[in-house]
Design a protein around this motif. Structure first.
Motif, PDB file in Angstrom:
ATOM      1  N   PHE A  97      -7.044   5.393  -6.751  1.00 35.42           N
ATOM      2  CA  PHE A  97      -5.601   5.300  -6.579  1.00 35.42           C
ATOM      3  C   PHE A  97      -5.158   6.207  -5.432  1.00 35.42           C
ATOM      4  CE2 PHE A  97      -6.835   5.044 -11.014  1.00 35.42           C
ATOM      5  CZ  PHE A  97      -6.188   3.910 -11.488  1.00 35.42           C
ATOM      6  N   ILE A  98      -4.293   5.702  -4.556  1.00 39.61           N
ATOM      7  CA  ILE A  98      -3.640   6.537  -3.556  1.00 39.61           C
ATOM      8  C   ILE A  98      -2.291   6.957  -4.133  1.00 39.61           C
ATOM      9  CG2 ILE A  98      -2.625   6.630  -1.249  1.00 39.61           C
ATOM     10  CD1 ILE A  98      -4.725   4.613  -0.350  1.00 39.61           C
ATOM     11  N   VAL A  99      -2.080   8.264  -4.224  1.00 36.74           N
ATOM     12  CA  VAL A  99      -0.881   8.801  -4.869  1.00 36.74           C
ATOM     13  C   VAL A  99      -0.207   9.789  -3.927  1.00 36.74           C
ATOM     14  CG1 VAL A  99       0.024  10.039  -6.878  1.00 36.74           C
ATOM     15  CG2 VAL A  99      -1.982   8.548  -7.134  1.00 36.74           C
ATOM     16  N   LYS A 100       1.116   9.737  -3.895  1.00 32.25           N
ATOM     17  CA  LYS A 100       1.908  10.675  -3.099  1.00 32.25           C
ATOM     18  C   LYS A 100       2.541  11.699  -4.038  1.00 32.25           C
ATOM     19  CE  LYS A 100       5.768  10.721   0.247  1.00 32.25           C
ATOM     20  NZ  LYS A 100       5.036  11.244   1.405  1.00 32.25           N
ATOM     21  N   ARG A 101       2.442  12.966  -3.677  1.00 34.70           N
ATOM     22  CA  ARG A 101       3.071  14.011  -4.486  1.00 34.70           C
ATOM     23  C   ARG A 101       4.592  13.837  -4.430  1.00 34.70           C
ATOM     24  NH1 ARG A 101       2.037  19.508  -6.061  1.00 34.70           N
ATOM     25  NH2 ARG A 101       0.028  19.579  -4.956  1.00 34.70           N
ATOM     26  N   MET A 102       5.205  13.821  -5.611  1.00 39.08           N
ATOM     27  CA  MET A 102       6.646  13.676  -5.704  1.00 39.08           C
ATOM     28  C   MET A 102       7.266  15.035  -6.020  1.00 39.08           C
ATOM     29  SD  MET A 102       6.829  10.516  -5.048  1.00 39.08           S
ATOM     30  CE  MET A 102       8.574  10.249  -5.319  1.00 39.08           C
ATOM     31  N   SER A 162      -1.151   2.115  -8.561  1.00 39.32           N
ATOM     32  CA  SER A 162      -1.877   0.932  -8.096  1.00 39.32           C
ATOM     33  C   SER A 162      -3.271   1.304  -7.613  1.00 39.32           C
ATOM     34  CB  SER A 162      -1.116   0.253  -6.953  1.00 39.32           C
ATOM     35  OG  SER A 162       0.156  -0.178  -7.376  1.00 39.32           O
ATOM     36  N   MET A 163      -4.243   0.461  -7.961  1.00 41.50           N
ATOM     37  CA  MET A 163      -5.600   0.670  -7.476  1.00 41.50           C
ATOM     38  C   MET A 163      -5.675   0.341  -5.981  1.00 41.50           C
ATOM     39  SD  MET A 163      -5.550  -0.024 -10.847  1.00 41.50           S
ATOM     40  CE  MET A 163      -5.710  -1.795 -11.160  1.00 41.50           C
ATOM     41  N   CYS A 164      -6.502   1.097  -5.256  1.00 36.79           N
ATOM     42  CA  CYS A 164      -6.707   0.812  -3.828  1.00 36.79           C
ATOM     43  C   CYS A 164      -8.084   0.217  -3.576  1.00 36.79           C
ATOM     44  CB  CYS A 164      -6.504   2.062  -2.983  1.00 36.79           C
ATOM     45  SG  CYS A 164      -7.684   3.401  -3.289  1.00 36.79           S
ATOM     46  N   ASN A 165      -8.960   0.230  -4.583  1.00 35.74           N
ATOM     47  CA  ASN A 165     -10.307  -0.307  -4.400  1.00 35.74           C
ATOM     48  C   ASN A 165     -10.391  -1.711  -4.980  1.00 35.74           C
ATOM     49  OD1 ASN A 165     -10.073   0.735  -7.090  1.00 35.74           O
ATOM     50  ND2 ASN A 165     -12.297   0.898  -7.250  1.00 35.74           N
ATOM     51  N   LEU A 208       0.701   2.150   0.188  1.00 33.33           N
ATOM     52  CA  LEU A 208      -0.541   1.786   0.873  1.00 33.33           C
ATOM     53  C   LEU A 208      -1.648   1.444  -0.116  1.00 33.33           C
ATOM     54  CD1 LEU A 208      -1.725   1.646   3.766  1.00 33.33           C
ATOM     55  CD2 LEU A 208      -2.437   4.021   3.489  1.00 33.33           C
ATOM     56  N   SER A 209      -1.586   1.993  -1.329  1.00 32.63           N
ATOM     57  CA  SER A 209      -2.677   1.817  -2.290  1.00 32.63           C
ATOM     58  C   SER A 209      -2.925   0.346  -2.641  1.00 32.63           C
ATOM     59  CB  SER A 209      -2.408   2.636  -3.555  1.00 32.63           C
ATOM     60  OG  SER A 209      -3.578   2.776  -4.329  1.00 32.63           O
ATOM     61  N   PRO A 210      -1.940  -0.394  -3.174  1.00 35.02           N
ATOM     62  CA  PRO A 210      -2.225  -1.784  -3.515  1.00 35.02           C
ATOM     63  C   PRO A 210      -2.511  -2.662  -2.309  1.00 35.02           C
ATOM     64  CG  PRO A 210       0.103  -1.340  -3.760  1.00 35.02           C
ATOM     65  CD  PRO A 210      -0.570  -0.011  -3.540  1.00 35.02           C
ATOM     66  N   VAL A 211      -1.880  -2.375  -1.146  1.00 34.98           N
ATOM     67  CA  VAL A 211      -2.139  -3.249  -0.009  1.00 34.98           C
ATOM     68  C   VAL A 211      -3.519  -2.999   0.584  1.00 34.98           C
ATOM     69  CG1 VAL A 211       0.327  -3.483   0.462  1.00 34.98           C
ATOM     70  CG2 VAL A 211      -1.007  -1.827   1.754  1.00 34.98           C
ATOM     71  N   MET A 212      -4.057  -1.779   0.431  1.00 30.69           N
ATOM     72  CA  MET A 212      -5.449  -1.570   0.835  1.00 30.69           C
ATOM     73  C   MET A 212      -6.384  -2.387  -0.050  1.00 30.69           C
ATOM     74  SD  MET A 212      -5.843   0.232   3.548  1.00 30.69           S
ATOM     75  CE  MET A 212      -7.625   0.497   3.397  1.00 30.69           C
ATOM     76  N   SER A 213      -6.084  -2.464  -1.335  1.00 29.45           N
ATOM     77  CA  SER A 213      -6.876  -3.308  -2.231  1.00 29.45           C
ATOM     78  C   SER A 213      -6.760  -4.775  -1.824  1.00 29.45           C
ATOM     79  CB  SER A 213      -6.404  -3.113  -3.675  1.00 29.45           C
ATOM     80  OG  SER A 213      -7.163  -3.883  -4.584  1.00 29.45           O
ATOM     81  N   ILE A 214      -5.542  -5.207  -1.490  1.00 27.26           N
ATOM     82  CA  ILE A 214      -5.318  -6.582  -1.026  1.00 27.26           C
ATOM     83  C   ILE A 214      -6.142  -6.870   0.226  1.00 27.26           C
ATOM     84  CG2 ILE A 214      -3.610  -8.088   0.068  1.00 27.26           C
ATOM     85  CD1 ILE A 214      -3.130  -8.032  -2.861  1.00 27.26           C
ATOM     86  N   LEU A 215      -6.096  -5.955   1.196  1.00 30.52           N
ATOM     87  CA  LEU A 215      -6.824  -6.174   2.442  1.00 30.52           C
ATOM     88  C   LEU A 215      -8.329  -6.174   2.219  1.00 30.52           C
ATOM     89  CD1 LEU A 215      -4.624  -3.962   4.774  1.00 30.52           C
ATOM     90  CD2 LEU A 215      -4.805  -6.456   4.837  1.00 30.52           C
ATOM     91  N   ARG A 216      -8.816  -5.278   1.373  1.00 28.91           N
ATOM     92  CA  ARG A 216     -10.250  -5.261   1.066  1.00 28.91           C
ATOM     93  C   ARG A 216     -10.658  -6.550   0.370  1.00 28.91           C
ATOM     94  NH1 ARG A 216      -9.424   1.036  -0.526  1.00 28.91           N
ATOM     95  NH2 ARG A 216     -10.370   1.944   1.346  1.00 28.91           N
ATOM     96  N   GLY A 217      -9.814  -7.023  -0.549  1.00 30.57           N
ATOM     97  CA  GLY A 217     -10.118  -8.278  -1.221  1.00 30.57           C
ATOM     98  C   GLY A 217     -10.065  -9.465  -0.283  1.00 30.57           C
ATOM     99  N   ALA A 218      -9.091  -9.459   0.620  1.00 32.01           N
ATOM    100  CA  ALA A 218      -8.967 -10.566   1.574  1.00 32.01           C
ATOM    101  C   ALA A 218     -10.156 -10.614   2.516  1.00 32.01           C
ATOM    102  CB  ALA A 218      -7.664 -10.428   2.354  1.00 32.01           C
TER     103      ALA A 218
END
Length: 348
Positions: A173-178, A160-163, A225-235
Protein backbone atom coordinates in the motif's frame (compact mmCIF):
# COMPACT_ATOMS: atom_id res chain seq x y z
CA UNK A 1 -15.41 -1.37 21.13
CA UNK A 2 -12.95 -3.47 19.11
CA UNK A 3 -13.15 -6.40 21.51
CA UNK A 4 -16.93 -6.22 21.81
CA UNK A 5 -17.41 -6.49 18.05
CA UNK A 6 -16.37 -10.13 18.16
CA UNK A 7 -19.21 -10.82 20.60
CA UNK A 8 -21.91 -9.13 18.53
CA UNK A 9 -24.59 -11.52 17.45
CA UNK A 10 -24.57 -11.51 13.68
CA UNK A 11 -27.54 -13.19 12.06
CA UNK A 12 -29.47 -14.07 8.93
CA UNK A 13 -30.24 -11.05 6.75
CA UNK A 14 -33.18 -11.13 4.38
CA UNK A 15 -33.38 -8.60 1.57
CA UNK A 16 -37.01 -7.51 1.43
CA UNK A 17 -39.01 -5.90 -1.32
CA UNK A 18 -39.65 -9.21 -3.04
CA UNK A 19 -36.03 -9.79 -4.13
CA UNK A 20 -35.83 -13.18 -2.42
CA UNK A 21 -32.17 -12.77 -1.44
CA UNK A 22 -30.68 -13.68 1.93
CA UNK A 23 -27.24 -14.01 3.47
CA UNK A 24 -25.64 -14.65 6.84
CA UNK A 25 -23.55 -12.12 8.77
CA UNK A 26 -20.86 -13.63 10.97
CA UNK A 27 -20.53 -12.14 14.48
CA UNK A 28 -18.92 -8.72 14.26
CA UNK A 29 -19.37 -8.35 10.50
CA UNK A 30 -21.21 -5.35 9.13
CA UNK A 31 -24.23 -5.95 6.94
CA UNK A 32 -22.21 -4.72 3.96
CA UNK A 33 -19.32 -7.10 4.67
CA UNK A 34 -21.70 -10.03 5.11
CA UNK A 35 -23.45 -9.29 1.82
CA UNK A 36 -20.22 -8.94 -0.15
CA UNK A 37 -18.71 -12.08 1.41
CA UNK A 38 -21.84 -13.87 0.16
CA UNK A 39 -21.33 -12.53 -3.37
CA UNK A 40 -24.31 -10.14 -3.35
CA UNK A 41 -24.15 -6.78 -5.08
CA UNK A 42 -24.93 -4.53 -2.11
CA UNK A 43 -24.35 -0.94 -3.32
CA UNK A 44 -21.36 0.81 -1.73
CA UNK A 45 -18.25 2.86 -2.41
CA UNK A 46 -16.07 4.03 0.50
CA UNK A 47 -16.95 1.28 3.04
CA UNK A 48 -16.11 3.71 5.84
CA UNK A 49 -19.24 5.77 6.52
CA UNK A 50 -18.46 8.83 4.43
CA UNK A 51 -20.22 8.54 1.09
CA UNK A 52 -23.70 7.22 1.96
CA UNK A 53 -23.80 4.85 -1.01
CA UNK A 54 -24.65 1.82 1.15
CA UNK A 55 -27.78 3.23 2.77
CA UNK A 56 -30.62 0.76 3.37
CA UNK A 57 -33.94 0.69 5.19
CA UNK A 58 -34.06 -1.45 8.33
CA UNK A 59 -37.47 -3.14 8.10
CA UNK A 60 -37.14 -5.66 10.94
CA UNK A 61 -34.53 -6.46 13.57
CA UNK A 62 -31.88 -4.44 15.39
CA UNK A 63 -28.36 -3.34 14.55
CA UNK A 64 -25.41 -1.84 16.44
CA UNK A 65 -24.26 1.43 14.88
CA UNK A 66 -20.47 1.53 14.75
CA UNK A 67 -20.31 5.26 13.96
CA UNK A 68 -23.45 7.16 14.93
CA UNK A 69 -21.96 10.43 13.66
CA UNK A 70 -20.99 9.08 10.21
CA UNK A 71 -21.38 11.89 7.64
CA UNK A 72 -22.84 9.55 5.03
CA UNK A 73 -26.30 9.70 6.60
CA UNK A 74 -28.39 12.49 8.13
CA UNK A 75 -30.46 12.44 11.32
CA UNK A 76 -33.56 12.86 9.19
CA UNK A 77 -32.69 9.75 7.21
CA UNK A 78 -32.04 7.82 10.42
CA UNK A 79 -35.44 8.94 11.65
CA UNK A 80 -36.98 7.29 8.59
CA UNK A 81 -35.36 3.98 9.50
CA UNK A 82 -32.38 4.23 7.18
CA UNK A 83 -28.90 3.03 8.13
CA UNK A 84 -25.43 2.65 6.61
CA UNK A 85 -24.65 -0.99 5.83
CA UNK A 86 -20.91 -0.48 6.36
CA UNK A 87 -21.55 0.80 9.90
CA UNK A 88 -24.37 -1.58 10.92
CA UNK A 89 -23.66 -4.85 12.75
CA UNK A 90 -26.80 -7.02 13.07
CA UNK A 91 -27.81 -8.06 16.58
CA UNK A 92 -29.80 -11.02 15.29
CA UNK A 93 -31.88 -11.79 12.23
CA UNK A 94 -32.90 -8.72 10.21
CA UNK A 95 -34.89 -7.75 7.15
CA UNK A 96 -33.50 -4.91 5.05
CA UNK A 97 -34.79 -3.05 2.03
CA UNK A 98 -32.25 -2.08 -0.60
CA UNK A 99 -31.92 -2.15 -4.39
CA UNK A 100 -29.12 -4.61 -5.10
CA UNK A 101 -26.64 -3.47 -7.74
CA UNK A 102 -25.15 -5.91 -10.28
CA UNK A 103 -22.17 -3.56 -10.59
CA UNK A 104 -21.36 -4.08 -6.91
CA UNK A 105 -21.05 -7.87 -7.12
CA UNK A 106 -17.49 -8.52 -5.91
CA UNK A 107 -15.15 -10.06 -8.51
CA UNK A 108 -13.19 -11.55 -5.59
CA UNK A 109 -15.03 -12.38 -2.36
CA UNK A 110 -13.56 -10.37 0.53
CA UNK A 111 -12.18 -12.16 3.58
CA UNK A 112 -10.63 -11.06 6.86
CA UNK A 113 -7.10 -12.39 7.41
CA UNK A 114 -4.23 -11.75 9.79
CA UNK A 115 -1.30 -9.96 8.19
CA UNK A 116 2.25 -9.31 9.36
CA UNK A 117 3.96 -5.99 8.72
CA UNK A 118 7.21 -6.54 6.83
CA UNK A 119 8.67 -3.26 5.61
CA UNK A 120 8.28 0.45 4.96
CA UNK A 121 9.87 2.19 1.96
CA UNK A 122 9.90 5.98 1.94
CA UNK A 123 8.82 7.51 -1.39
CA UNK A 124 8.58 11.19 -0.45
CA UNK A 125 8.90 13.11 2.81
CA UNK A 126 5.33 12.20 3.79
CA UNK A 127 4.48 9.18 1.63
CA UNK A 128 5.69 5.59 1.88
CA UNK A 129 5.00 2.08 0.60
CA UNK A 130 4.04 -0.42 3.31
CA UNK A 131 4.34 -4.18 2.80
CA UNK A 132 2.30 -6.80 4.69
CA UNK A 133 2.09 -10.58 4.30
CA UNK A 134 -0.85 -12.87 4.98
CA UNK A 135 -0.70 -16.64 5.42
CA UNK A 136 -2.85 -17.33 2.36
CA UNK A 137 -2.62 -15.82 -1.13
CA UNK A 138 -3.32 -12.14 -1.75
CA UNK A 139 -6.34 -12.23 -4.04
CA UNK A 140 -7.68 -9.01 -5.57
CA UNK A 141 -8.16 -7.15 -8.83
CA UNK A 142 -5.82 -4.28 -9.76
CA UNK A 143 -7.27 -1.07 -8.32
CA UNK A 144 -9.07 -2.55 -5.30
CA UNK A 145 -8.54 -1.70 -1.63
CA UNK A 146 -8.49 -3.42 1.77
CA UNK A 147 -9.63 -2.38 5.24
CA UNK A 148 -6.84 -2.40 7.83
CA UNK A 149 -7.81 -2.69 11.50
CA UNK A 150 -5.22 -1.35 13.94
CA UNK A 151 -5.01 -2.25 17.61
CA UNK A 152 -6.51 0.55 19.66
CA UNK A 153 -8.45 2.22 16.84
CA UNK A 154 -12.19 1.70 16.86
CA UNK A 155 -12.69 1.67 13.09
CA UNK A 156 -10.81 0.18 10.17
CA UNK A 157 -9.10 2.33 7.53
CA UNK A 158 -9.29 1.84 3.76
CA UNK A 159 -6.03 1.65 1.80
CA UNK A 160 -5.60 0.70 -1.85
CA UNK A 161 -3.14 -1.97 -2.92
CA UNK A 162 -0.37 -0.86 -5.30
CA UNK A 163 0.86 -4.34 -6.22
CA UNK A 164 -0.80 -7.26 -8.00
CA UNK A 165 -2.49 -10.38 -6.68
CA UNK A 166 0.03 -13.07 -5.78
CA UNK A 167 0.16 -16.54 -4.17
CA UNK A 168 2.79 -15.39 -1.64
CA UNK A 169 0.28 -13.28 0.32
CA UNK A 170 2.02 -9.94 -0.25
CA UNK A 171 -0.11 -6.81 0.15
CA UNK A 172 1.51 -3.44 -0.61
CA UNK A 173 0.00 0.00 0.00
CA UNK A 174 1.18 3.54 -0.77
CA UNK A 175 0.06 5.74 2.13
CA UNK A 176 0.41 9.47 2.75
CA UNK A 177 0.84 10.72 6.31
CA UNK A 178 -2.20 12.77 7.29
CA UNK A 179 -1.80 15.65 9.75
CA UNK A 180 -3.48 14.52 12.96
CA UNK A 181 -4.34 11.13 11.48
CA UNK A 182 -4.27 8.41 14.13
CA UNK A 183 -3.91 5.54 11.65
CA UNK A 184 -1.10 7.08 9.61
CA UNK A 185 0.72 8.00 12.84
CA UNK A 186 0.65 4.32 13.78
CA UNK A 187 1.84 3.30 10.33
CA UNK A 188 4.69 5.79 10.10
CA UNK A 189 5.81 6.00 13.71
CA UNK A 190 4.81 2.91 15.69
CA UNK A 191 4.52 -0.11 13.40
CA UNK A 192 7.50 -2.45 13.55
CA UNK A 193 8.37 -5.47 11.37
CA UNK A 194 6.61 -8.50 12.80
CA UNK A 195 3.63 -6.55 14.13
CA UNK A 196 0.25 -8.05 13.22
CA UNK A 197 -3.09 -6.59 12.25
CA UNK A 198 -6.34 -7.65 10.63
CA UNK A 199 -6.65 -7.08 6.89
CA UNK A 200 -10.08 -7.35 5.30
CA UNK A 201 -10.56 -7.33 1.55
CA UNK A 202 -10.61 -6.87 -1.28
CA UNK A 203 -13.21 -4.15 -1.73
CA UNK A 204 -13.83 -1.51 -4.36
CA UNK A 205 -15.35 -1.29 -7.81
CA UNK A 206 -12.62 0.68 -9.63
CA UNK A 207 -10.76 -2.42 -10.73
CA UNK A 208 -9.10 -2.89 -14.11
CA UNK A 209 -11.35 -3.81 -17.04
CA UNK A 210 -9.79 -5.40 -20.13
CA UNK A 211 -10.94 -6.41 -23.58
CA UNK A 212 -12.90 -3.28 -24.56
CA UNK A 213 -10.27 -1.98 -27.00
CA UNK A 214 -9.85 1.42 -25.34
CA UNK A 215 -6.61 3.02 -24.21
CA UNK A 216 -6.21 3.74 -20.50
CA UNK A 217 -5.75 7.00 -18.62
CA UNK A 218 -4.86 6.93 -14.91
CA UNK A 219 -5.13 10.09 -12.81
CA UNK A 220 -3.66 10.31 -9.30
CA UNK A 221 -3.27 12.89 -6.60
CA UNK A 222 -1.07 12.17 -3.58
CA UNK A 223 -1.38 8.58 -2.35
CA UNK A 224 -4.06 8.04 -4.99
CA UNK A 225 -0.99 6.78 -6.82
CA UNK A 226 -1.41 3.44 -5.03
CA UNK A 227 -4.42 1.98 -6.90
CA UNK A 228 -3.38 3.43 -10.25
CA UNK A 229 0.06 1.83 -9.94
CA UNK A 230 -1.75 -1.47 -9.46
CA UNK A 231 -3.90 -0.67 -12.51
CA UNK A 232 -0.84 0.12 -14.62
CA UNK A 233 1.01 -3.00 -13.48
CA UNK A 234 -2.05 -5.08 -14.26
CA UNK A 235 -2.52 -3.44 -17.64
CA UNK A 236 1.13 -3.99 -18.60
CA UNK A 237 0.79 -7.67 -17.68
CA UNK A 238 -2.52 -8.26 -19.48
CA UNK A 239 -2.43 -9.90 -22.93
CA UNK A 240 -5.79 -8.25 -23.65
CA UNK A 241 -4.13 -4.84 -23.33
CA UNK A 242 -1.01 -5.53 -25.36
CA UNK A 243 -0.42 -2.52 -27.57
CA UNK A 244 -2.91 -0.36 -25.69
CA UNK A 245 -1.78 3.15 -24.80
CA UNK A 246 -1.21 3.67 -21.04
CA UNK A 247 -1.10 7.20 -19.62
CA UNK A 248 -0.52 8.42 -16.06
CA UNK A 249 -1.32 11.93 -14.84
CA UNK A 250 0.12 12.56 -11.37
CA UNK A 251 -0.38 15.77 -9.41
CA UNK A 252 1.22 17.12 -6.24
CA UNK A 253 1.51 20.36 -4.33
CA UNK A 254 5.17 20.74 -5.23
CA UNK A 255 8.03 18.93 -6.98
CA UNK A 256 8.93 16.99 -3.82
CA UNK A 257 5.50 15.31 -3.88
CA UNK A 258 6.05 13.71 -7.29
CA UNK A 259 7.57 10.24 -7.17
CA UNK A 260 5.84 8.56 -10.13
CA UNK A 261 8.77 9.01 -12.52
CA UNK A 262 11.18 7.16 -10.25
CA UNK A 263 8.66 4.37 -9.65
CA UNK A 264 7.99 3.84 -13.34
CA UNK A 265 11.68 3.98 -14.21
CA UNK A 266 12.42 1.23 -11.67
CA UNK A 267 10.18 -1.30 -13.44
CA UNK A 268 11.13 -2.61 -16.89
CA UNK A 269 7.50 -3.50 -17.70
CA UNK A 270 6.40 0.10 -17.11
CA UNK A 271 9.47 2.06 -18.19
CA UNK A 272 8.84 3.35 -21.67
CA UNK A 273 5.35 1.83 -21.75
CA UNK A 274 3.56 4.38 -19.55
CA UNK A 275 3.31 7.99 -20.73
CA UNK A 276 3.78 10.19 -17.66
CA UNK A 277 2.39 13.70 -17.25
CA UNK A 278 2.91 15.59 -13.98
CA UNK A 279 1.87 18.95 -12.57
CA UNK A 280 2.26 20.95 -9.37
CA UNK A 281 -0.60 22.98 -7.90
CA UNK A 282 1.04 25.18 -5.24
CA UNK A 283 3.26 27.97 -6.51
CA UNK A 284 4.58 28.52 -2.97
CA UNK A 285 5.66 24.92 -2.38
CA UNK A 286 9.40 24.28 -1.87
CA UNK A 287 11.12 24.07 -5.24
CA UNK A 288 8.16 25.49 -7.14
CA UNK A 289 10.15 28.51 -8.28
CA UNK A 290 12.57 26.29 -10.18
CA UNK A 291 9.90 23.95 -11.56
CA UNK A 292 9.92 23.80 -15.36
CA UNK A 293 6.91 21.53 -15.82
CA UNK A 294 3.15 22.00 -15.87
CA UNK A 295 1.38 24.00 -13.17
CA UNK A 296 -2.23 23.81 -12.07
CA UNK A 297 -4.74 21.18 -11.02
CA UNK A 298 -4.17 17.75 -12.49
CA UNK A 299 -7.57 17.60 -14.21
CA UNK A 300 -6.61 20.77 -16.10
CA UNK A 301 -3.54 19.01 -17.45
CA UNK A 302 -5.71 16.07 -18.56
CA UNK A 303 -7.98 18.49 -20.41
CA UNK A 304 -5.02 20.25 -22.04
CA UNK A 305 -3.37 17.00 -23.17
CA UNK A 306 -6.41 15.07 -24.39
CA UNK A 307 -8.65 17.87 -25.63
CA UNK A 308 -11.56 16.66 -27.73
CA UNK A 309 -10.33 13.04 -27.52
CA UNK A 310 -11.34 12.58 -23.89
CA UNK A 311 -14.26 10.28 -24.70
CA UNK A 312 -11.90 7.77 -26.37
CA UNK A 313 -10.35 6.46 -23.13
CA UNK A 314 -11.10 4.41 -20.04
CA UNK A 315 -10.30 6.36 -16.87
CA UNK A 316 -9.12 5.23 -13.44
CA UNK A 317 -8.63 7.97 -10.87
CA UNK A 318 -7.99 8.35 -7.17
CA UNK A 319 -6.95 11.14 -4.83
CA UNK A 320 -8.33 13.69 -2.36
CA UNK A 321 -12.13 14.19 -2.66
CA UNK A 322 -11.86 17.67 -4.28
CA UNK A 323 -9.59 16.19 -6.96
CA UNK A 324 -11.79 13.19 -7.73
CA UNK A 325 -14.89 15.41 -7.78
CA UNK A 326 -13.22 17.80 -10.23
CA UNK A 327 -12.04 14.96 -12.48
CA UNK A 328 -15.45 13.28 -12.39
CA UNK A 329 -17.28 16.51 -13.20
CA UNK A 330 -14.93 17.37 -16.06
CA UNK A 331 -15.12 13.94 -17.68
CA UNK A 332 -18.81 13.18 -17.17
CA UNK A 333 -20.42 16.61 -17.54
CA UNK A 334 -18.02 18.70 -19.60
CA UNK A 335 -16.46 16.07 -21.86
CA UNK A 336 -19.53 13.77 -21.95
CA UNK A 337 -17.44 10.65 -21.34
CA UNK A 338 -19.83 7.70 -20.83
CA UNK A 339 -20.16 6.78 -17.16
CA UNK A 340 -19.16 3.16 -17.83
CA UNK A 341 -15.70 4.42 -18.84
CA UNK A 342 -15.10 6.12 -15.46
CA UNK A 343 -13.75 4.02 -12.61
CA UNK A 344 -13.16 5.41 -9.11
CA UNK A 345 -14.10 4.80 -5.48
CA UNK A 346 -15.14 7.69 -3.27
CA UNK A 347 -13.12 8.09 -0.06
CA UNK A 348 -13.80 10.68 2.64
Amino acid sequence: MEGSLNDMAGGAIRVGDGQGQAFVCAPGDSILAGALRSGLGFPYECNSGGCGSCQFELVEGAVADLWPAAPGISERQRGRGRRLACQSVPLGDCTVKVALDPGSVPPVLPAAVRAVFESRRQLTADMAEFAFRSEGPAGFRPGQYAMLRFEGLGSARAYSMCNLANPAGEWRFIVKRMAGGAATALLFDDLRPGDRLMLDGPFGKAWLRTGNGRDIVCIAGGSGLSPVMSILRGAAASPDLAGRRLMLFHGGRGPADLCAAAMLDAEPDLRGRVELHVAISDTNAPGAGQWQGARGMIHELVRAQLGDRMADFDYYFCGPPPMTDAVHRMLLIEAKVPAQQLHFDRFY
